[in-house]
Design an enzyme around this catalytic site. Structure first.
Site, PDB file in Angstrom:
ATOM      1  N   HIS A 109      -1.050   3.946   1.011  1.00 15.60           N
ATOM      2  CA  HIS A 109      -2.099   2.925   1.004  1.00 15.60           C
ATOM      3  C   HIS A 109      -2.315   2.372   2.408  1.00 15.60           C
ATOM      4  O   HIS A 109      -1.504   2.545   3.308  1.00 15.60           O
ATOM      5  CB  HIS A 109      -1.738   1.786   0.056  1.00 15.60           C
ATOM      6  CG  HIS A 109      -0.535   0.989   0.484  1.00 15.60           C
ATOM      7  ND1 HIS A 109       0.756   1.469   0.358  1.00 15.60           N
ATOM      8  CD2 HIS A 109      -0.420  -0.250   1.031  1.00 15.60           C
ATOM      9  CE1 HIS A 109       1.610   0.565   0.817  1.00 15.60           C
ATOM     10  NE2 HIS A 109       0.909  -0.491   1.231  1.00 15.60           N
ATOM     11  N   HIS A 258       0.354   4.139   4.825  1.00 20.47           N
ATOM     12  CA  HIS A 258       1.817   4.112   4.866  1.00 20.47           C
ATOM     13  C   HIS A 258       2.387   4.123   3.452  1.00 20.47           C
ATOM     14  O   HIS A 258       1.691   3.811   2.475  1.00 20.47           O
ATOM     15  CB  HIS A 258       2.341   2.921   5.671  1.00 20.47           C
ATOM     16  CG  HIS A 258       1.906   1.583   5.159  1.00 20.47           C
ATOM     17  ND1 HIS A 258       0.635   1.080   5.342  1.00 20.47           N
ATOM     18  CD2 HIS A 258       2.582   0.622   4.470  1.00 20.47           C
ATOM     19  CE1 HIS A 258       0.544  -0.115   4.794  1.00 20.47           C
ATOM     20  NE2 HIS A 258       1.708  -0.418   4.248  1.00 20.47           N
ATOM     21  N   ARG A 273       5.933  -9.700   7.005  1.00 23.16           N
ATOM     22  CA  ARG A 273       4.722  -9.065   7.535  1.00 23.16           C
ATOM     23  C   ARG A 273       3.702 -10.104   7.966  1.00 23.16           C
ATOM     24  O   ARG A 273       3.433 -11.065   7.244  1.00 23.16           O
ATOM     25  CB  ARG A 273       4.095  -8.153   6.474  1.00 23.16           C
ATOM     26  CG  ARG A 273       2.993  -7.248   7.018  1.00 23.16           C
ATOM     27  CD  ARG A 273       2.375  -6.427   5.906  1.00 23.16           C
ATOM     28  NE  ARG A 273       1.278  -7.139   5.254  1.00 23.16           N
ATOM     29  CZ  ARG A 273       0.745  -6.768   4.101  1.00 23.16           C
ATOM     30  NH1 ARG A 273       1.219  -5.739   3.442  1.00 23.16           N
ATOM     31  NH2 ARG A 273      -0.263  -7.463   3.590  1.00 23.16           N
TER      32      ARG A 273
END
Length: 285
Positions: A109, A258, A273
């Site tokens: 995705h 990824h 993140r």
């Protein structure tokens, strides 16, 4: 028309950049992303990102404030709807799994393609990692596009796909799709997008968030999406990164997909993140 963009012409200055594969990925050594003068290296880091699609750094002892400060050098930051509202740093999305939960990002995705303006890139910092396992794979979707037949390229270049947040986050957030759609309605993006900085074309559909291709029957859409999804699984356009605590990955969501390998259960893996806002995808004929 083939792009004339020359990745090798990008100036990475004095950075110690070591490619991981010819197709994608490079590690950058000898740099502290939390240093007071990191802004001086931002143009070279950006060049490395455009050149390699994803770049990696080791031994980065960053606070959340340093993490977000580094990311802001590349653009405005997003707040993900899965981030707790009471969190002190709302731009930091904490992704943690352990004995009571398994990793869920183990599909190919690109992040937040359900936004009207999906992200430029994501910067992921490893806080806690298992002794082994939990690697992340990255695929160069420009090379995936280049490996399509000329007839398939021409067909896909005129198509539009729909991306829907509820495919993943309705269940995770415990909300009905309609409730999520009130704030994040399904978005239409080109199946093949043009990179706004390099001019390169890339396949821009993904298993996680793409629901269908407009103008095709249900069976036709499924067939074509399955074919395009499978291009990311080509090992010759991939790299694989083994995490250590303090490792950082910075990837370009406009050209990369990824896959976070969820092979480490019941061990713990905790990541943070920060995501940089991008612009609306387009296809330039």
């Amino acid at each position: 028309m083939a792009t004339t963009f020359d990745r090798k012409a990008l100036d990475t200055g004095a950075l110690d950049v070591r490619p991981m594969t010819p197709a994608i990925g490079a590690q950058i050594h000898g740099i502290d992303l939390g240093a007071p003068d990191i802004a001086d290296s931002v143009p070279q880091i950006r060049a490395a990102l455009l050149r390699h699609g994803v770049i990696f750094f080791r031994d980065q002892d960053l606070s959340q404030e340093q993490h977000t400060a580094f990311a802001r050098h590349f653009g405005e930051l997003e707040v993900h709807p899965a981030t707790p509202k009471e969190q002190p740093n709302p731009e930091v999305l904490r992704i943690g799994y352990g004995p009571k939960s398994r990793g869920q990002e183990n599909t190919w995705h690109s992040d937040v393609t359900w936004r009207e303006e999906p992200s430029l890139g994501s910067i992921l910092l490893a806080r806690e990692v298992p002794d082994c396992g939990g690697d992340t794979l990255f695929a160069n979707m420009h090379l995936a596009y280049e490996r399509l037949s000329e007839q398939m390229k021409r067909f896909c270049e005129g198509l539009t796909a729909v991306h829907d947040i509820s495919r993943v986050f309705a269940k995770r957030l415990g909300k009905a799709p309609e409730e999520l759609h009130d704030k994040y309605p399904p978005m239409r993006h080109p199946v093949i997008r043009t990179h706004p900085e390099t001019g390169e074309r890339a396949i821009y559909v993904n298993v996680a968030f793409t629901s269908h291709i407009e103008g095709l029957s249900k069976d036709e859409s499924k067939w074509l999406l399955d074919h395009l999804y499978a291009t990311a699984r080509d090992v010759e356009i991939q790299c694989r990164f083994r995490w250590e605590a303090g490792s950082v990955a910075f990837w370009d969501n406009r050209v990369c997909q990824h896959f976070a390998v969820s092979d480490y259960f019941p061990a713990r893996r905790v990541m943070e993140r920060v995501t940089i806002a991008g612009d609306r995808p387009y296809f330039e004929p």
